[in-house]
Design a protein around this motif. Structure first.
Motif, PDB file in Angstrom:
ATOM      1  N   UNK A  43     -45.989  39.491  77.161  1.00  0.00           N
ATOM      2  CA  UNK A  43     -45.002  38.457  76.634  1.00  0.00           C
ATOM      3  C   UNK A  43     -43.653  38.930  76.926  1.00  0.00           C
ATOM      4  N   UNK A  44     -43.201  40.144  77.302  1.00  0.00           N
ATOM      5  CA  UNK A  44     -41.941  40.283  77.630  1.00  0.00           C
ATOM      6  C   UNK A  44     -41.622  40.158  78.946  1.00  0.00           C
ATOM      7  N   UNK A  45     -42.814  40.298  79.734  1.00  0.00           N
ATOM      8  CA  UNK A  45     -42.649  39.899  81.282  1.00  0.00           C
ATOM      9  C   UNK A  45     -42.423  38.496  81.384  1.00  0.00           C
ATOM     10  N   UNK A  46     -43.405  37.548  80.618  1.00  0.00           N
ATOM     11  CA  UNK A  46     -43.464  36.108  80.915  1.00  0.00           C
ATOM     12  C   UNK A  46     -42.189  35.707  80.295  1.00  0.00           C
ATOM     13  N   UNK A  47     -41.522  36.181  79.239  1.00  0.00           N
ATOM     14  CA  UNK A  47     -40.213  35.582  78.853  1.00  0.00           C
ATOM     15  C   UNK A  47     -39.033  35.903  79.794  1.00  0.00           C
TER      16      UNK A  47
ATOM     17  N   UNK B 127     -48.656  35.236  93.487  1.00  0.00           N
ATOM     18  CA  UNK B 127     -49.411  33.847  93.168  1.00  0.00           C
ATOM     19  C   UNK B 127     -48.864  33.256  91.889  1.00  0.00           C
ATOM     20  N   UNK B 128     -49.034  34.078  90.784  1.00  0.00           N
ATOM     21  CA  UNK B 128     -48.382  33.717  89.563  1.00  0.00           C
ATOM     22  C   UNK B 128     -47.072  33.035  89.571  1.00  0.00           C
ATOM     23  N   UNK B 129     -46.194  33.874  90.161  1.00  0.00           N
ATOM     24  CA  UNK B 129     -44.874  33.329  90.452  1.00  0.00           C
ATOM     25  C   UNK B 129     -44.738  31.962  91.054  1.00  0.00           C
ATOM     26  N   UNK B 130     -45.540  31.667  92.324  1.00  0.00           N
ATOM     27  CA  UNK B 130     -45.845  30.676  93.022  1.00  0.00           C
ATOM     28  C   UNK B 130     -46.263  29.243  92.087  1.00  0.00           C
ATOM     29  N   UNK B 131     -47.257  29.711  91.183  1.00  0.00           N
ATOM     30  CA  UNK B 131     -47.765  28.616  90.267  1.00  0.00           C
ATOM     31  C   UNK B 131     -46.508  28.322  89.237  1.00  0.00           C
ATOM     32  N   UNK B 132     -45.757  29.242  88.405  1.00  0.00           N
ATOM     33  CA  UNK B 132     -44.889  29.003  87.690  1.00  0.00           C
ATOM     34  C   UNK B 132     -43.752  28.242  88.163  1.00  0.00           C
ATOM     35  N   UNK B 133     -43.322  28.568  89.364  1.00  0.00           N
ATOM     36  CA  UNK B 133     -42.209  27.695  90.044  1.00  0.00           C
ATOM     37  C   UNK B 133     -42.650  26.155  90.385  1.00  0.00           C
ATOM     38  N   UNK B 134     -43.877  26.138  90.887  1.00  0.00           N
ATOM     39  CA  UNK B 134     -44.471  24.857  91.391  1.00  0.00           C
ATOM     40  C   UNK B 134     -44.460  23.971  90.128  1.00  0.00           C
TER      41      UNK B 134
ATOM     42  N   UNK C  46     -52.072  39.194  83.836  1.00  0.00           N
ATOM     43  CA  UNK C  46     -51.786  40.765  83.859  1.00  0.00           C
ATOM     44  C   UNK C  46     -51.544  40.971  85.135  1.00  0.00           C
ATOM     45  N   UNK C  47     -50.737  42.027  85.346  1.00  0.00           N
ATOM     46  CA  UNK C  47     -50.331  42.527  86.563  1.00  0.00           C
ATOM     47  C   UNK C  47     -49.770  41.258  87.434  1.00  0.00           C
ATOM     48  N   UNK C  48     -48.523  40.885  87.023  1.00  0.00           N
ATOM     49  CA  UNK C  48     -47.755  39.511  87.476  1.00  0.00           C
ATOM     50  C   UNK C  48     -47.757  40.084  88.997  1.00  0.00           C
ATOM     51  N   UNK C  49     -48.287  38.871  89.774  1.00  0.00           N
ATOM     52  CA  UNK C  49     -47.905  39.003  91.436  1.00  0.00           C
ATOM     53  C   UNK C  49     -47.477  37.636  91.762  1.00  0.00           C
TER      54      UNK C  49
END
Length: 68
Positions: free
Chosen positions: A57-61, A17-24, A12-15
């Motif tokens: 879901x839309x954001x994650x996609x 830290x979320x992007x860093x985790x997904x990239x890693x 919820x409320x992508x930040x």
């Protein structure tokens, strides 16, 4: 063939830290994301997510590090 890596959460409320985790983890394999439902999040955290599941879901996609 790259391994598939599962990560679950509310996201919820992508930040950053979320992007860093997904990239890693995308560097280790194909990222598969499981999103918690609004009802589960409310039971677990005591509050509903700011963004509903459809929006999350839309954001994650749209995130390039997540397998489609």
């Amino acid at each position: 063939m790259r391994p598939k890596i599962y990560v679950g959460g509310t996201f919820d409320l992508i930040h950053a830290g979320h992007i860093f985790l997904l990239k890693l983890i995308s560097e280790l394999g194909d990222v598969i994301v499981g999103l918690n439902t609004d009802e589960f999040t409310e039971r677990y955290k005591g509050t509903r997510p700011v963004q509903d599941l459809t929006d999350r879901l839309a954001i994650m996609r749209a995130i390039k590090y997540v397998q489609r």
